[in-house]
Design an enzyme around this catalytic site. Structure first.
Site, PDB file in Angstrom:
ATOM      1  N   ASP A  53      -5.886  43.896  -9.797  1.00 37.37           N
ATOM      2  CA  ASP A  53      -5.773  42.482  -9.457  1.00 37.37           C
ATOM      3  C   ASP A  53      -5.031  41.548 -10.753  1.00 37.37           C
ATOM      4  O   ASP A  53      -4.645  40.801 -10.745  1.00 37.37           O
ATOM      5  CB  ASP A  53      -7.075  41.763  -9.179  1.00 37.37           C
ATOM      6  CG  ASP A  53      -8.298  41.771 -10.275  1.00 37.37           C
ATOM      7  OD1 ASP A  53      -8.013  42.819 -11.235  1.00 37.37           O
ATOM      8  OD2 ASP A  53      -9.292  41.118 -10.066  1.00 37.37           O
ATOM      9  N   SER A  54      -4.800  42.704 -11.793  1.00 40.67           N
ATOM     10  CA  SER A  54      -3.821  42.329 -12.802  1.00 40.67           C
ATOM     11  C   SER A  54      -2.512  41.969 -12.510  1.00 40.67           C
ATOM     12  O   SER A  54      -1.879  41.294 -13.166  1.00 40.67           O
ATOM     13  CB  SER A  54      -3.903  43.139 -14.060  1.00 40.67           C
ATOM     14  OG  SER A  54      -3.586  44.538 -13.539  1.00 40.67           O
ATOM     15  N   ASP A  92      -7.906  47.172  -6.150  1.00 40.76           N
ATOM     16  CA  ASP A  92      -8.896  46.338  -6.606  1.00 40.76           C
ATOM     17  C   ASP A  92      -9.340  45.118  -5.448  1.00 40.76           C
ATOM     18  O   ASP A  92      -8.159  44.732  -4.801  1.00 40.76           O
ATOM     19  CB  ASP A  92      -8.380  45.378  -7.652  1.00 40.76           C
ATOM     20  CG  ASP A  92      -9.103  45.793  -9.163  1.00 40.76           C
ATOM     21  OD1 ASP A  92      -9.711  46.616  -9.319  1.00 40.76           O
ATOM     22  OD2 ASP A  92      -8.348  45.235 -10.043  1.00 40.76           O
ATOM     23  N   LYS A 122     -11.828  49.211  -5.669  1.00 41.62           N
ATOM     24  CA  LYS A 122     -12.855  48.968  -6.888  1.00 41.62           C
ATOM     25  C   LYS A 122     -13.253  47.456  -6.825  1.00 41.62           C
ATOM     26  O   LYS A 122     -12.520  46.829  -6.446  1.00 41.62           O
ATOM     27  CB  LYS A 122     -11.652  49.251  -7.926  1.00 41.62           C
ATOM     28  CG  LYS A 122     -12.380  48.911  -9.477  1.00 41.62           C
ATOM     29  CD  LYS A 122     -11.683  49.381 -10.870  1.00 41.62           C
ATOM     30  CE  LYS A 122     -10.498  48.601 -11.011  1.00 41.62           C
ATOM     31  NZ  LYS A 122     -10.989  47.246 -11.491  1.00 41.62           N
ATOM     32  N   GLU A 124     -15.948  44.527  -9.226  1.00 43.27           N
ATOM     33  CA  GLU A 124     -16.357  44.183 -10.490  1.00 43.27           C
ATOM     34  C   GLU A 124     -17.842  43.856 -10.148  1.00 43.27           C
ATOM     35  O   GLU A 124     -18.127  42.865  -9.324  1.00 43.27           O
ATOM     36  CB  GLU A 124     -15.761  43.143 -11.171  1.00 43.27           C
ATOM     37  CG  GLU A 124     -14.309  43.324 -11.413  1.00 43.27           C
ATOM     38  CD  GLU A 124     -13.369  42.310 -12.019  1.00 43.27           C
ATOM     39  OE1 GLU A 124     -13.956  41.130 -12.434  1.00 43.27           O
ATOM     40  OE2 GLU A 124     -12.125  42.290 -12.198  1.00 43.27           O
ATOM     41  N   GLU A 191     -14.874  48.283 -19.423  1.00 46.31           N
ATOM     42  CA  GLU A 191     -13.970  47.370 -19.959  1.00 46.31           C
ATOM     43  C   GLU A 191     -14.286  46.778 -21.130  1.00 46.31           C
ATOM     44  O   GLU A 191     -15.097  46.140 -21.092  1.00 46.31           O
ATOM     45  CB  GLU A 191     -13.249  46.502 -18.956  1.00 46.31           C
ATOM     46  CG  GLU A 191     -12.067  45.699 -19.667  1.00 46.31           C
ATOM     47  CD  GLU A 191     -11.149  44.883 -18.677  1.00 46.31           C
ATOM     48  OE1 GLU A 191     -11.023  45.276 -17.298  1.00 46.31           O
ATOM     49  OE2 GLU A 191     -10.312  44.071 -19.176  1.00 46.31           O
TER      50      GLU A 191
HETATM   51  N1  LIG Z   1      -1.433  42.341 -18.719  1.00 42.31           N
HETATM   52  C1  LIG Z   1      -2.850  42.420 -18.337  1.00 42.31           C
HETATM   53  N2  LIG Z   1      -3.554  43.466 -19.205  1.00 42.31           N
HETATM   54  C2  LIG Z   1      -4.719  43.680 -19.003  1.00 42.31           C
HETATM   55  O1  LIG Z   1      -5.331  44.662 -19.649  1.00 42.31           O
HETATM   56  C3  LIG Z   1      -5.385  42.923 -17.967  1.00 42.31           C
HETATM   57  C4  LIG Z   1      -4.471  41.721 -17.307  1.00 42.31           C
HETATM   58  N3  LIG Z   1      -3.496  41.735 -17.460  1.00 42.31           N
HETATM   59  N4  LIG Z   1      -5.107  41.091 -16.496  1.00 42.31           N
HETATM   60  C5  LIG Z   1      -6.566  40.936 -16.245  1.00 42.31           C
HETATM   61  C6  LIG Z   1      -7.443  41.686 -17.163  1.00 42.31           C
HETATM   62  C7  LIG Z   1      -7.779  40.894 -18.332  1.00 42.31           C
HETATM   63  N5  LIG Z   1      -7.964  41.768 -19.386  1.00 42.31           N
HETATM   64  C8  LIG Z   1      -8.042  41.399 -20.710  1.00 42.31           C
HETATM   65  C9  LIG Z   1      -7.674  40.362 -21.047  1.00 42.31           C
HETATM   66  C10 LIG Z   1      -7.669  39.831 -22.579  1.00 42.31           C
HETATM   67  C11 LIG Z   1      -8.184  40.685 -23.657  1.00 42.31           C
HETATM   68  C12 LIG Z   1      -8.032  40.528 -24.736  1.00 42.31           C
HETATM   69  O2  LIG Z   1      -8.614  41.368 -25.686  1.00 42.31           O
HETATM   70  N6  LIG Z   1      -7.474  39.383 -25.380  1.00 42.31           N
HETATM   71  C13 LIG Z   1      -7.399  38.932 -26.852  1.00 42.31           C
HETATM   72  C14 LIG Z   1      -8.787  38.713 -27.234  1.00 42.31           C
HETATM   73  C15 LIG Z   1      -9.465  37.800 -27.154  1.00 42.31           C
HETATM   74  C16 LIG Z   1     -10.650  37.248 -27.745  1.00 42.31           C
HETATM   75  O3  LIG Z   1     -11.403  38.227 -28.409  1.00 42.31           O
HETATM   76  O4  LIG Z   1     -11.539  36.184 -27.492  1.00 42.31           O
HETATM   77  C17 LIG Z   1      -6.348  39.779 -27.472  1.00 42.31           C
HETATM   78  O5  LIG Z   1      -6.813  40.312 -28.557  1.00 42.31           O
HETATM   79  O6  LIG Z   1      -5.269  39.699 -27.037  1.00 42.31           O
HETATM   80  C18 LIG Z   1      -8.653  41.980 -22.990  1.00 42.31           C
HETATM   81  C19 LIG Z   1      -8.344  42.339 -21.495  1.00 42.31           C
HETATM   82  C20 LIG Z   1      -7.551  43.145 -18.949  1.00 42.31           C
HETATM   83  N7  LIG Z   1      -6.815  42.819 -18.044  1.00 42.31           N
HETATM   84  C1  LIG Z   2      -7.360  46.774 -16.246  1.00 47.04           C
HETATM   85  C2  LIG Z   2      -7.610  47.601 -14.790  1.00 47.04           C
HETATM   86  C3  LIG Z   2      -8.889  48.436 -15.068  1.00 47.04           C
HETATM   87  C4  LIG Z   2      -7.872  46.546 -13.830  1.00 47.04           C
HETATM   88  O1  LIG Z   2      -9.097  46.252 -13.202  1.00 47.04           O
HETATM   89  C5  LIG Z   2      -6.567  45.805 -13.634  1.00 47.04           C
HETATM   90  O2  LIG Z   2      -5.659  46.014 -13.670  1.00 47.04           O
HETATM   91  O3  LIG Z   2      -6.802  44.783 -12.459  1.00 47.04           O
HETATM   92 MG   LIG Z   3      -8.775  44.436 -12.137  1.00 45.13          MG
END
Ligand SMILES: Nc1nc(=O)c2c([nH]1)NC[C@@H]1CN(c3ccc(C(=O)N[C@@H](CCC(=O)O)C(=O)O)cc3)CN21
Ligand SMILES: CC(C)C(=O)C(=O)O
Ligand SMILES: [Mg+2]
EC number: 2.1.2.11
Length: 273
Positions: A53-54, A92, A122, A124, A191
């Site tokens: 769903d990303s 998803d 999948k 959540e 995750e």
């Molecule tokens: N392009 C993309 N990649 C992804 O991995 C992803 C998506 N979209 N969309 C759905 C979810 C959202 N996800 C995420 C979104 C943000 C962070 C993240 O670490 N964001 C910040 C930190 C935020 C914080 O600590 O408050 C960063 O460091 O970029 C991780 C996974 C993983 N998934």
């Molecule tokens: C980050 C993966 C596990 C996901 O659920 C997505 O891409 O939607």
């Molecule tokens: Mg997802």
């Protein structure tokens, strides 16, 4: 094709993934949203392709994964399904199509299998969605869990920070993982949780645990394709390793094209009829 080649190209099944865990062979998973990319990733040898769903973020430009619909996922997954030979295709179920109503969950899962050619779905969450998971499984549809940072509940948490750092949250996550295994899920995505907890989960269940920001001691890894290819240059969480810088390469290619068009150097004689 040699016998050896055929062996390595054998279709990935949920059964095969469990064997891989038993044998300590790591599982490589990536997202895909369209036919052309799916063909490349499948031919390269990816074990699992996830129509995540990303797509809501990387395909449609939404801020979160909440707006994407089941019809949208079906469009992407059916495109991906036409591009694969070997990979297991997991889709998803998007936000709003399985929570709180197990009959709707089953209907959503059936649509993904029937209309999109998915091999598994999948979802959540843990205890909260147990009934939905169980009902989908009764139809013979393989289910993958997803715990830790669950982006569909971002408004409950408010941030994308690392999850399950507190003891009580870690305990719940471990309970949820065991429950998902017990009801019959074939795998779990973890995750953005501490590596130590992810290790403990992977050791506690016999189904494959696939990590994204969950450290090295799990049974496989997943990343969003656009992130690891460096198409998206505005997202750099710590867990992301970039294997290409397509943002730069695409920019350079397109700039050259624009230049050639403007200077009339494209097309040349051999490119004309
Ligand atoms: N392009 C993309 N990649 C992804 O991995 C992803 C998506 N979209 N969309 C759905 C979810 C959202 N996800 C995420 C979104 C943000 C962070 C993240 O670490 N964001 C910040 C930190 C935020 C914080 O600590 O408050 C960063 O460091 O970029 C991780 C996974 C993983 N998934
Ligand atoms: C980050 C993966 C596990 C996901 O659920 C997505 O891409 O939607
Ligand atoms: Mg997802």
């Amino acid at each position: 094709m040699s016998i050896h080649k055929q062996e390595t190209r054998k279709k990935v099944t949920t059964h095969r993934l469990r064997k891989m865990k038993e044998n300590g062979e790591k599982i490589a998973m990536l997202t895909a949203y369209d036919y052309s990319m799916a063909r490349i990733l499948d031919a390269a040898g990816i074990d699992i392709l996830l129509v995540g769903d990303s797509a809501s973020n990387v395909m449609a430009g939404h801020e979160t994964t909440l707006p994407i619909t089941l019809d949208n996922i079906i469009y992407h997954a059916s495109s991906v399904s036409r591009g694969i030979n070997r990979s297991l295709l997991v889709a998803d179920i998007p936000f709003g199509f399985y929570q709180g109503d197990s009959k709707e969950a089953l209907k959503s899962a059936i649509r993904l299998m029937k209309e999109a050619g998915a091999h598994a779905v999948k979802v959540e969450g843990g205890q909260e969605i147990k009934e939905s998971v169980e009902r989908i499984l009764t139809a013979g549809i393989p289910v993958m869990g997803h715990l830790g940072l669950t982006p569909q509940s971002i408004y409950k948490f408010g941030t994308y920070t690392v999850r399950a750092k507190e003891k009580s949250e870690a305990e719940k996550l471990l309970r949820d993982a065991k429950m998902l295994e017990e009801v019959g899920c074939f795998g779990i995505v973890l995750e953005k949780i501490p590596a130590e907890l992810a290790k403990q989960v992977a050791e506690s269940v016999s189904i494959p645990v696939i990590g994204i920001g969950a450290g090295p001691d799990v049974d496989g890894q997943v990343l969003v394709m656009h992130d690891m290819l460096g198409i998206n240059n505005e997202f750099h969480p710590r867990f992301l390793r970039k294997y290409a810088n397509l943002h730069e390469q695409i920019t350079n290619a397109v700039s050259s094209y624009i230049e050639d068009v403007r200077s009339s150097s494209f097309p040349n004689e051999s490119e004309s009829y």
